[in-house]
Design a protein around this motif. Structure first.
Motif, mmCIF file in Angstrom:
data_model
loop_
_atom_site.group_PDB
_atom_site.id
_atom_site.type_symbol
_atom_site.label_atom_id
_atom_site.label_comp_id
_atom_site.label_asym_id
_atom_site.label_seq_id
_atom_site.Cartn_x
_atom_site.Cartn_y
_atom_site.Cartn_z
ATOM 1 N N GLU A 281 0.822 -1.204 0.000
ATOM 2 C CA GLU A 281 0.000 0.000 0.000
ATOM 3 C C GLU A 281 0.857 1.255 0.000
ATOM 4 O O GLU A 281 1.926 1.302 0.569
ATOM 5 C CB GLU A 281 -0.952 -0.008 1.190
ATOM 6 C CG GLU A 281 -0.296 -0.222 2.545
ATOM 7 C CD GLU A 281 0.613 0.909 2.975
ATOM 8 O OE1 GLU A 281 0.265 2.058 2.662
ATOM 9 O OE2 GLU A 281 1.649 0.645 3.579
ATOM 10 N N LYS A 648 -9.961 -7.979 2.295
ATOM 11 C CA LYS A 648 -10.026 -6.533 2.428
ATOM 12 C C LYS A 648 -8.798 -6.044 3.176
ATOM 13 O O LYS A 648 -8.465 -6.580 4.229
ATOM 14 C CB LYS A 648 -11.293 -6.163 3.194
ATOM 15 C CG LYS A 648 -11.644 -4.697 3.102
ATOM 16 C CD LYS A 648 -12.851 -4.366 3.950
ATOM 17 C CE LYS A 648 -14.106 -4.155 3.114
ATOM 18 N NZ LYS A 648 -15.270 -3.833 3.940
ATOM 19 N N ALA A 649 -8.135 -5.052 2.599
ATOM 20 C CA ALA A 649 -6.990 -4.463 3.283
ATOM 21 C C ALA A 649 -7.391 -3.109 3.833
ATOM 22 O O ALA A 649 -8.270 -2.448 3.290
ATOM 23 C CB ALA A 649 -5.828 -4.302 2.307
ATOM 24 N N SER A 650 -6.741 -2.709 4.922
ATOM 25 C CA SER A 650 -7.107 -1.441 5.524
ATOM 26 C C SER A 650 -5.915 -0.838 6.249
ATOM 27 O O SER A 650 -5.082 -1.560 6.806
ATOM 28 C CB SER A 650 -8.287 -1.690 6.479
ATOM 29 O OG SER A 650 -8.222 -0.868 7.598
ATOM 30 N N THR A 652 -4.691 2.868 8.582
ATOM 31 C CA THR A 652 -5.149 4.113 9.188
ATOM 32 C C THR A 652 -3.976 5.073 9.372
ATOM 33 O O THR A 652 -2.910 4.674 9.833
ATOM 34 C CB THR A 652 -5.827 3.826 10.536
ATOM 35 O OG1 THR A 652 -6.959 3.007 10.298
ATOM 36 C CG2 THR A 652 -6.279 5.109 11.213
ATOM 37 N N LYS A 694 -12.293 6.655 4.820
ATOM 38 C CA LYS A 694 -13.114 6.895 6.013
ATOM 39 C C LYS A 694 -12.388 7.839 6.961
ATOM 40 O O LYS A 694 -11.196 7.681 7.208
ATOM 41 C CB LYS A 694 -13.407 5.568 6.724
ATOM 42 C CG LYS A 694 -14.215 4.617 5.877
ATOM 43 C CD LYS A 694 -14.544 3.338 6.614
ATOM 44 C CE LYS A 694 -15.446 2.458 5.737
ATOM 45 N NZ LYS A 694 -15.691 1.149 6.357
ATOM 46 N N THR A 707 -8.879 6.407 7.420
ATOM 47 C CA THR A 707 -8.692 4.986 7.176
ATOM 48 C C THR A 707 -9.004 4.704 5.720
ATOM 49 O O THR A 707 -9.985 5.228 5.182
ATOM 50 C CB THR A 707 -9.612 4.147 8.080
ATOM 51 O OG1 THR A 707 -9.259 4.390 9.439
ATOM 52 C CG2 THR A 707 -9.486 2.665 7.772
ATOM 53 N N GLU A 709 -9.659 1.700 3.061
ATOM 54 C CA GLU A 709 -9.982 0.276 2.924
ATOM 55 C C GLU A 709 -10.154 -0.035 1.457
ATOM 56 O O GLU A 709 -10.726 0.752 0.704
ATOM 57 C CB GLU A 709 -11.318 -0.028 3.614
ATOM 58 C CG GLU A 709 -11.257 -0.210 5.095
ATOM 59 C CD GLU A 709 -12.644 -0.392 5.674
ATOM 60 O OE1 GLU A 709 -12.800 -0.114 6.874
ATOM 61 O OE2 GLU A 709 -13.573 -0.785 4.918
ATOM 62 N N TRP A 710 -9.660 -1.174 1.048
ATOM 63 C CA TRP A 710 -9.883 -1.551 -0.351
ATOM 64 C C TRP A 710 -9.857 -3.051 -0.514
ATOM 65 O O TRP A 710 -9.491 -3.773 0.408
ATOM 66 C CB TRP A 710 -8.848 -0.877 -1.259
ATOM 67 C CG TRP A 710 -7.454 -1.361 -1.095
ATOM 68 C CD1 TRP A 710 -6.826 -2.282 -1.874
ATOM 69 C CD2 TRP A 710 -6.497 -0.947 -0.103
ATOM 70 N NE1 TRP A 710 -5.556 -2.467 -1.436
ATOM 71 C CE2 TRP A 710 -5.317 -1.684 -0.358
ATOM 72 C CE3 TRP A 710 -6.539 -0.065 0.960
ATOM 73 C CZ2 TRP A 710 -4.182 -1.544 0.438
ATOM 74 C CZ3 TRP A 710 -5.408 0.082 1.735
ATOM 75 C CH2 TRP A 710 -4.237 -0.655 1.478
#
Ligand SMILES: *[C@@H]1O[C@H](CO)[C@@H](O)[C@H](O)[C@H]1NC(C)=O
Ligand SMILES: *[C@@H]1O[C@H](CO)[C@@H](O)[C@H](O)[C@H]1NC(C)=O
Ligand SMILES: *[C@@H]1O[C@H](CO)[C@@H](O)[C@H](O)[C@H]1NC(C)=O
Ligand SMILES: *[C@@H]1O[C@H](CO)[C@@H](O)[C@H](O)[C@H]1NC(C)=O
Ligand SMILES: *[C@@H]1O[C@H](CO)[C@@H](O)[C@H](O)[C@H]1NC(C)=O
Ligand SMILES: *[C@@H]1O[C@H](CO)[C@@H](O)[C@H](O)[C@H]1NC(C)=O
Ligand SMILES: *[C@@H]1O[C@H](CO)[C@@H](O)[C@H](O)[C@H]1NC(C)=O
Ligand SMILES: *[C@@H]1O[C@H](CO)[C@@H](O)[C@H](O)[C@H]1NC(C)=O
Ligand SMILES: *[C@@H]1O[C@H](CO)[C@@H](O)[C@H](O)[C@H]1NC(C)=O
Ligand SMILES: *[C@@H]1O[C@H](CO)[C@@H](O)[C@H](O)[C@H]1NC(C)=O
Length: 710
Positions: A281, A648-650, A652, A694, A707, A709-710
Motif C-alpha cells: 500500500e 479486504k486491506a485497511s 489508518t 473513512k 482509514t 480500505e480496499w
C-alpha cells in the motif's frame, strides 16, 4: 420556424435516399461537461433522511455535476440540463448559479433555459437549501456544501458551453426493473380503470439520449431518465456517495472509456482488478492546509482524473420518483422478518421496525452496486442500440407560480384552491427506506395533545389552513412559518424543455408514479391538440424530478386520502397535482402555439438570512511526535503480505480534517502497486467502487484519522 421545418424535411428525404444517418453533419450544437461536486467529507449532516446522527465521515466515491448543452445554432435557441449528484436542486443554488452564468455569458443562460436536476442521493452533505425546514437537521446553512455545489454546476455548464460542437442526438427507450412501489396501498386508491391502463404500479421505462460529435464521429455522452429513489445507501451510512444513480454513472463512464480504448480496464466489477497478489500500500491521507500534503500526487505521477483526454459524460437522471424505492425485496419487520402492515408500513404500530431491503441486503454497498448496475446495463443496451435520431426544434417555457393559493378549475366548473404549505404526521413517520423517529405512522391523521401544543408553539395553523389541507392534519404549518425566515417555499418554478420530439418537464419535487403519468399525458394531449400537427403520438414526454428547486412530494388527489409519507409531504393540499397539471398545460399550449408566457413572481433570495450553527473543523495538526500521513495502524497490511480475491486491506493514518480542503477534482486517497521500481496507482476515492476513504476523530477529539480500505 418555417425555414427550420423545411430543413428538417429535406434532411429526412436525403437520409432516405442515401439510406444512411447523417452523423457527420449534425442538426445541433452539443456540448457536455462534468465537475466534482463533492462537499465536506467530515462532520456535516447528510441531506435526505433527516437523521441527526448521519454526519459525513469519508467518501465512497466522489459525486459530480454532469451537464449537456444543446443549441440549434450558435445564435439559435439552446438549453442546459444539469444532472446533479445531490439530494435535490435548491432554489438558492439555482439563483447563484444563474447570477454567475449571467456575469459570464450575459443572457445566454437564464432561469428559462437552465435546468438543474438532483438525483436524490441521500448520501451527500446537506445545508445548501434556503428554506428552514430543509436545513434544520444540518444545523443550518453550510457554506462549504453550498459553494461546492454552485461551483461545480457553474463549471460543468461552462465546460459544456466551451465544448459545443456540431453533432447529432439519438433517442432510445426500454424497460428496466430496479424499483418497486413503496406505498402500494396509496396507489390502489387511484381509480381502477386508470390503474388498469398500466401493467405496473411503478413506471418501468428508461429514456436515453445519446450524443454524437459530428466531426470525430465519437459519442461524447449519454443522459438517461428513470425513476428510482437514491436510497440504496441507508440512513446509517456516513460515506459520501452518489447512491445507485451516481454509481450507474461511474460504471457507464468507465465502460465507455474501456470500450473505446482497449488499454484501460473496466472497473464496473472490480474483482478482476483486485488480483494483486503482493499488495503494497502507498495510500496517503492528505493534510490539506497549514502545511504540506503528504505528497503531491501529480508530481508522483498519479493521475488526478482519468481520461481527461476525451470527455465522455454519462448521467442518470431522476424522474417521478415519489413512491418508488430501489429496495426491491420489499419491507419487512426487523423483529421477526414478517412483512409490515400494508396500509401503514409499521410493525405492531411501530414504524421504526419496518425496513425496506435492497437486493444486496444486508449489504448496502452491494445493493447500490446492483441497482446502479441494472440502470447502467440498461443504459448500455439502449446506448448501443439507439438508432432513432432526434430532429426538430429546441424550445423552452418557464414560469414561477405562487403555490399558496392557485385557483384550479376542475371538471364541471368546480373551482378549488391550493393551500399554504404544510406537513402532516405521515411525513414524520418517514418511509420504509428510512423511518422517522417520533412515533408516528404513515397514514396518521391524528396528533396527540403534546404534539399539538408543540406545533402551536411554532405556529398554530389558521382555520383556513386546517380546512384547506384536509384530510391532511397539519403537523407543521411550514407555509405560515416565517421566523427567522421562510420554512417552506411558496414560489415554485415549472419548466418545459423541448428537443425535437422529446419534451422534458422540470418539476420541483417528487411526483408519485400516477401523479407523473397524469402530468405527462395532460401535457402530451395539450401539445397535440394545439400544435397544428407538429406534435403527435410519437411526442415523448418525460419528467425530470427534483429540478430547479425543492418542494417535497406530489401525490394524486386519491393518494392524498391515505396520508402516507408521500401524501403527508404533498405541501399545498389535496389539489397540488391538479394545480401542476393546469399550469403545465398552459406552458404546453404556449409552446405549441409559439407564444410567450408571463414570468410570474420571482422566488426570494434568502442568502443573507441564513443561519449557520455548524462548528469549524478541528484537527489541524497531528499528535506530537507524528506527522500527517504517518500510519496509525498497520495491522491488516503486513509487509509483503499476500491477499487473495475478496480479502479486504485497511490502513489508518493521522490526517487533517478533510473540511480544510475538499481536494476538488482530486482524491484524498490513492492505493498504488509497486511494479518493479514504479508505483502504479490503482484505486482512488474519485471513482473506484472498491476503495473507501473513512474519516474519524480520535478519542481526544483533537486529531483526525483517515482509514483507507480496499
Ligand atoms: C488510449 O490508449 C492510448 C494508448 O494506450 C493512450 O495513449 C490514450 O491516452 C488513451 N486514451 C484514452 C482516452 O484513455
Ligand atoms: C463480479 O464478477 C465476478 C466474476 O466475474 C462475479 O462472480 C461477481 O458476482 C461479480 N460481482 C458483482 C457484484 O456483480
Ligand atoms: C475479467 O477479465 C476477463 C479477461 O480480461 C474478462 O473476460 C472478464 O469479462 C472480466 N470480468 C469482469 C467481471 O470484468
Ligand atoms: C492473478 O494474477 C496472477 C499473476 O498475474 C495469475 O497467475 C493468476 O492466475 C491470477 N488469478 C486470477 C484469479 O485471475
Ligand atoms: C505538484 O506537482 C506538479 C508537477 O510537478 C506541479 O505542477 C504542481 O504545481 C504541484 N502541486 C503542488 C500543490 O505543489
Ligand atoms: C489531462 O490534463 C492535464 C492538465 O490539463 C494534461 O497535462 C494531460 O496531458 C491531460 N491528459 C490527457 C490524457 O489528455
Ligand atoms: C387497508 O386500508 C383499506 C382502506 O382503509 C382497507 O379496506 C384494507 O382492508 C386495508 N388493508 C389491509 C391489508 O389492512
Ligand atoms: C404568495 O401568495 C400569498 C397569498 O396571496 C402571499 O401572502 C405571499 O406573500 C406570496 N408569497 C410570496 C413569496 O410572494
Ligand atoms: C395514439 O395512440 C393511441 C393509443 O396507442 C391511439 O388510440 C390513437 O389513435 C393514436 N392517435 C393518433 C393521432 O395516432
Ligand atoms: C519483502 O520482499 C522483498 C523482496 O522480495 C525483500 O527484500 C524484503 O526483505 C521483504 N520484506 C519483509 C519485511 O519481509
Amino acid at each position: 420556424m418555417h425555414q427550420h421545418l423545411h430543413r428538417v424535411s429535406l434532411v429526412i428525404v436525403i437520409s432516405i435516399i442515401c439510406g444512411v444517418l447523417r452523423a457527420t453533419n449534425g442538426d445541433y450544437l452539443i456540448g457536455v461537461g462534468s465537475f466534482d461536486v463533492t462537499g465536506p467529507a467530515a462532520g456535516v449532516k447528510m441531506m435526505g433522511y433527516a437523521n441527526m446522527d448521519q454526519s459525513t465521515a469519508g467518501i465512497h466515491f466522489r459525486i459530480r455535476a454532469r451537464t449537456f448543452v444543446v443549441a440549434e445554432s450558435s445564435q439559435g435557441p439552446r438549453f442546459a440540463f444539469v444532472n446533479l449528484d445531490a439530494g435535490m436542486a435548491s432554489q438558492l443554488v439555482t439563483i447563484k448559479v444563474l447570477e454567475k452564468l449571467k456575469s459570464r455569458f450575459g443572457d445566454l443562460y437564464t432561469e428559462e433555459n437552465v435546468a438543474i436536476s438532483g438525483i436524490d442521493t441521500h448520501a451527500g452533505p446537506g445545508g445548501y437549501l434556503q428554506y428552514l425546514v430543509y436545513s434544520i437537521t444540518s444545523l443550518g446553512f453550510v457554506h462549504q456544501s453550498f459553494d461546492a455545489i454552485v461551483n461545480a454546476i457553474e463549471l460543468s455548464i461552462v465546460q459544456a458551453h466551451n465544448n459545443l460542437k456540431p453533432g447529432s442526438i439519438f433517442i432510445n427507450k426500454g424497460v428496466e426493473n430496479a424499483r418497486i412501489n413503496r406505498s402500494p396501498s396509496a396507489y390502489l386508491l387511484n381509480p381502477a380503470e386508470e390503474r388498469a391502463r398500466y401493467p405496473n404500479n411503478v413506471d418501468t421505462q428508461m429514456t436515453l439520449l445519446k450524443f454524437f460529435d459530428g466531426a470525430s464521429k465519437k459519442s461524447i455522452g449519454a443522459f438517461s431518465w428513470y425513476a428510482t429513489h437514491g436510497t440504496s445507501m441507508s440512513r446509517n451510512n456516513k460515506l459520501i456517495s452518489g447512491d445507485n444513480k451516481g454509481a450507474a454513472a461511474r460504471f457507464f463512464e468507465d465502460w465507455f472509456t474501456s470500450n473505446t480504448n482497449s488499454s484501460s480496464t473496466p472497473v464496473t466489477n472490480s474483482s478482476n482488478r483486485s488480483n494483486i497478489s503482493t499488495l503494497v500500500e502507498k495510500a496517503k491521507a492528505i493534510k490539506a492546509t497549514g502545511g504540506k500534503p503528504c505528497g503531491n500526487l501529480t508530481s508522483q505521477g498519479f493521475k488526478v482524473r482519468k481520461n481527461n483526454g476525451s470527455l465522455f459524460v454519462g448521467a442518470f437522471c431522476q424522474s417521478n420518483v415519489g413512491d418508488v424505492t430501489p429496495n426491491v425485496l420489499g419491507a419487512f419487520c426487523i423483529d421477526g422478518g414478517k412483512p409490515c402492515d400494508f396500509n401503514r408500513s409499521s410493525c405492531h404500530g411501530n414504524d421504526q421496525l419496518c425496513m425496506g431491503r435492497g437486493p444486496g441486503y444486508p449489504d448496502e454497498i452491494l445493493s447500490t452496486q446492483i441497482i446502479g448496475g441494472r440502470q447502467y446495463q440498461k443504459a448500455v443496451d439502449l446506448f448501443i442500440s439507439a438508432t432513432e435520431e432526434l430532429t426538430g426544434k429546441i424550445d423552452y417555457r418557464h414560469v414561477y407560480l405562487n403555490f399558496t393559493d392557485i385557483e384550479v378549475e376542475l371538471d364541471g366548473n368546480n373551482v378549488v384552491k391550493t393551500c399554504p404549505a404544510a406537513l402532516g404526521p405521515g411525513f414524520a413517520a418517514g418511509t420504509t427506506d428510512g423511518p422517522g423517529a417520533f412515533g408516528f405512522q404513515q397514514g396518521d391523521t391524528k396528533i396527540y395533545k403534546l404534539w399539538r401544543k408543540l406545533r402551536d408553539l411554532l405556529k398554530e395553523p389558521t382555520h383556513y389552513q386546517v380546512q384547506c389541507q384536509k384530510p391532511k392534519t397539519v403537523l407543521l404549518d411550514t407555509g405560515e412559518m416565517f421566523v427567522p425566515y421562510a420554512s417552506a417555499p411558496a414560489i415554485l418554478p415549472i419548466q418545459m424543455l423541448r428537443l425535437g420530439k422529446l419534451i422534458i418537464l422540470s418539476v420541483p419535487g417528487e411526483f408519485t408514479t400516477m401523479a407523473g403519468r397524469r402530468l405527462r399525458e395532460a401535457v402530451k394531449e395539450t401539445l397535440i391538440s394545439n400544435g397544428n400537427g407538429e406534435f403527435n403520438n410519437n411526442t415523448e414526454v418525460i419528467i425530470a424530478g427534483l429540478t430547479n428547486t425543492y418542494s417535497q412530494y406530489v401525490a394524486t388527489f386519491e393518494e392524498f386520502e391515505q396520508q402516507r409519507y408521500e401524501a403527508a409531504s404533498t405541501l399545498y393540499g389535496p389539489h397540488t397535482l391538479s394545480a401542476y397539471i393546469q399550469e403545465f398545460k398552459k406552458l404546453a399550449e404556449t409552446m405549441a402555439k409559439g407564444e410567450k408566457i408571463m414570468k410570474g413572481p420571482s422566488p426570494p433570495d434568502l442568502f443573507k438570512a441564513q443561519l449557520s450553527l455548524l462548528p469549524d473543523p478541528f484537527g489541524d495538526s497531528p499528535p506530537p511526535g507524528t506527522n500527517f500521513g504517518d500510519m496509525k495502524q498497520d495491522i491488516i497490511v503486513p509487509k509483503n503480505g499476500t491477499f487473495t480475491k475478496g480479502d479486504k486491506a485497511s490502513a489508518t493514518f493521522w490526517s487533517a480534517n478533510p473540511r480544510y480542503d475538499l481536494l476538488t477534482e482530486g482524491t484524498f486517497a490513492v492505493v498504488a502497486v509497486l511494479q518493479g521500481q514504479h508505483w502504479t496507482p490503482v484505486y482512488d476515492d474519485d471513482d473506484d467502487f472498491s476503495l473507501f476513504f473513512k474519516w474519524k476523530a480520535d478519542d481526544s477529539y483533537l486529531y483526525s484519522m483517515a482509514t483507507i480500505e480496499w
